[in-house]
Design a protein around this motif. Sequence first.
Motif, short mmCIF file in Angstrom:
data_model
loop_
_atom_site.label_atom_id
_atom_site.label_comp_id
_atom_site.label_asym_id
_atom_site.label_seq_id
_atom_site.Cartn_x
_atom_site.Cartn_y
_atom_site.Cartn_z
N GLU A 1 0.78 -1.29 0.11
CA GLU A 1 -0.19 -0.41 0.13
C GLU A 1 0.90 1.16 -0.01
O GLU A 1 2.22 1.27 0.49
N THR B 1 -0.89 1.93 5.11
CA THR B 1 -0.74 2.78 5.46
C THR B 1 -1.48 3.46 6.65
O THR B 1 -2.77 3.48 6.74
N LEU C 1 -5.40 6.43 -2.01
CA LEU C 1 -4.76 5.09 -1.13
C LEU C 1 -4.51 4.31 -2.46
O LEU C 1 -5.15 4.17 -3.59
N GLY D 1 -1.06 7.40 1.78
CA GLY D 1 -1.72 7.51 3.53
C GLY D 1 -0.68 8.90 3.66
O GLY D 1 0.35 9.36 2.94
#
Length: 120
Positions: free
Chosen positions: A6, A114, A20, A9
């Motif tokens: 990921e 994240t 995201l 963030g």
Amino acid sequence: QVRVVESGGGLVQAGGSLRLSCAASERTSTTYPMGWFRQAPGKEREFVAGITWNGISTYYSDSVKGRFTISRGNAKNTVYLQMNSLKPEDTAVYYCGLGSATPDGSFASWGQGTQVTVSS
């Protein structure tokens, strides 16, 4: 085993937006359904959104419906979570899961998460 990573963030003020991203770490012949979960401090991990392998169906928790949008990218096993009108209660670590579009499915792999922080 296919892993996912990921990104995206950060810190944002209430009412702001973040996007995201989640991508598989290696190429695979299978296109998987995927989902986003989040976990706030002191709380259990909760389902946020999910999308089927072909992107036709999406699922959302009531708390984010109308504010968040999950979508698939052009690359196989890539998904995005567009988060608008963010609230302080959206603050959490967001995780991407590979294998299901719904919270009751089986997930083969999880990302490292994240952090999303929404200030009031």
